[in-house]
Design an enzyme around this catalytic site. Sequence first.
Site, PDB file in Angstrom:
ATOM      1  N   HIS A 147      23.163 -11.160 -48.408  1.00 15.86           N
ATOM      2  CA  HIS A 147      21.736 -11.149 -48.741  1.00 15.86           C
ATOM      3  C   HIS A 147      21.558 -11.507 -50.212  1.00 15.86           C
ATOM      4  O   HIS A 147      22.393 -11.175 -51.041  1.00 15.86           O
ATOM      5  CB  HIS A 147      21.143  -9.754 -48.484  1.00 15.86           C
ATOM      6  CG  HIS A 147      19.660  -9.773 -48.329  1.00 15.86           C
ATOM      7  ND1 HIS A 147      18.800  -9.732 -49.395  1.00 15.86           N
ATOM      8  CD2 HIS A 147      18.898  -9.872 -47.226  1.00 15.86           C
ATOM      9  CE1 HIS A 147      17.548  -9.773 -48.958  1.00 15.86           C
ATOM     10  NE2 HIS A 147      17.583  -9.870 -47.648  1.00 15.86           N
TER      11      HIS A 147
ATOM     12  N   ASP B 196      19.437  -9.288 -39.557  1.00 22.69           N
ATOM     13  CA  ASP B 196      19.640 -10.205 -38.429  1.00 22.69           C
ATOM     14  C   ASP B 196      20.916  -9.949 -37.644  1.00 22.69           C
ATOM     15  O   ASP B 196      21.169 -10.624 -36.643  1.00 22.69           O
ATOM     16  CB  ASP B 196      19.669 -11.649 -38.955  1.00 22.69           C
ATOM     17  CG  ASP B 196      18.317 -12.031 -39.548  1.00 22.69           C
ATOM     18  OD1 ASP B 196      18.282 -12.477 -40.710  1.00 22.69           O
ATOM     19  OD2 ASP B 196      17.308 -11.824 -38.859  1.00 22.69           O
TER      20      ASP B 196
END
Length: 389
Positions: A270, A327
């Site tokens: 991320h 996700d």
Amino acid sequence: NSGYFTFDPGFTSTASCESKITYIDGDNGILLHRGFPIEQLAKEASFLEVCYILLNGEAPGKEEFSKFERDIKHHTMVHEQIHRLFNGFRRDSHPMAVLCGVTGALAAFYHQGLDVENPEHRRLTAYRLLSKMPTVAAMCYKYSIGHPFVQPKNKLSYAGNFLHMMFATPAEEYVVNPILEKAMDKIMILHADHEQNASTSTVRTAGSSGANPFACIAAGIASLWGPAHGGANEACLKMLEEIKTVEHIPEYIARAKDKNDSFRLMGFGHRVYKNYDPRATVMRETCHEVLNELGIHDDLLEVAMELERIALNDPYFIERKLYPNVDFYSGIILKAMNIPASMFTVIFAISRTIGWISHWIEMHEEGMKIARPRQLYTGYVQRDFKSKL
Ligand code: SDX
């Protein structure tokens, strides 16, 4: 002397904007919406309650929420002409392509005569988008499988209505499964907003020129579609299906570390979180709950958990502070709900619409200037032109 500009490597970027909506502490894995921790919202609130909080800044009382819910449900249907818009797309178009196109086209029906400078018009548009996105999204799915569109049923919950429009058919009675309804509602909460991510920044940039909100949301959908962003949930499930069994995991871990291989672990890493994405923790718990309650055993969950265990103990991932993100587990839950992978990012988009439109409203309320990022110019210094033709 190279003829190119060079800059001090100490150049630092400055924050792109101010906002009161969402706070992220990437080092400590903290995510707050209007000050409320995501873990508490996912556990205690409904998605529509979270929508109210993101839009208004406070949790609604009973009266306020009932009125909000009525106002939202008032707009669930779409103009009949929009049904005809779909006929311009191939049946095998990716649903995100259709969603992006149709959302932009909504301006032709719902922005006529409205003024982005008018607060009441902005709120009306927020309600219309919040209400119509699940309807349009379900239409994208129905169109892709050649089924007739299903009209919304306002007596159902927000998530229940979406599932109804996705799976009901004229031939069979469809009863919303409460397990799936609760899971979908939680998935929507976990995707609702996330500060200045690529798609929200896209919406703000488009909105800063005074563009209509439907065009701005369509721009956000376009940005979200990329596999590095919202498209990662679809890419992650495809990756897990390609890995297939835990025996193959080491091969993919090696590929993810190989700088000569463009492969990256989908659902991992991320830009901001250098700790566990708090949404991934809730998503993993939800994954276990849903599969247990449905009595489904999916080998992919075993692959995902083993992949996570190995990566979290691997120096490459530890040094780079790479953790599962929102996700990583979502695709396994959506697959258990019989939702095709091509619809995963569509579900991310309808969930994130509340975040996008809340930021779009905040930007207008704060009095925005047109976005105009500057650059580090590294091209030629000035030189004389002499044609070589
Ligand atoms: C979302 O911004 C948001 O808030 C987005 C989002 C939201 O809610 O809006 O949270 C939703 O988009 C989540 C991210 C979904 N994307 C993926 O899961 C795709 C896989 N992840 C990567 O593509 C990547 O992690 C990014 C794009 C998310 C971040 O990429 P960066 O900015 O390059 O990551 P980084 O700078 O932290 O990378 C540091 C190192 C690099 O290696 P070195 O050059 O230091 O040797 O880690 C490596 C990267 O190559 N790396 C990975 C990796 N992610 C980063 N290596 C293998 N697998 C990965 N997934």
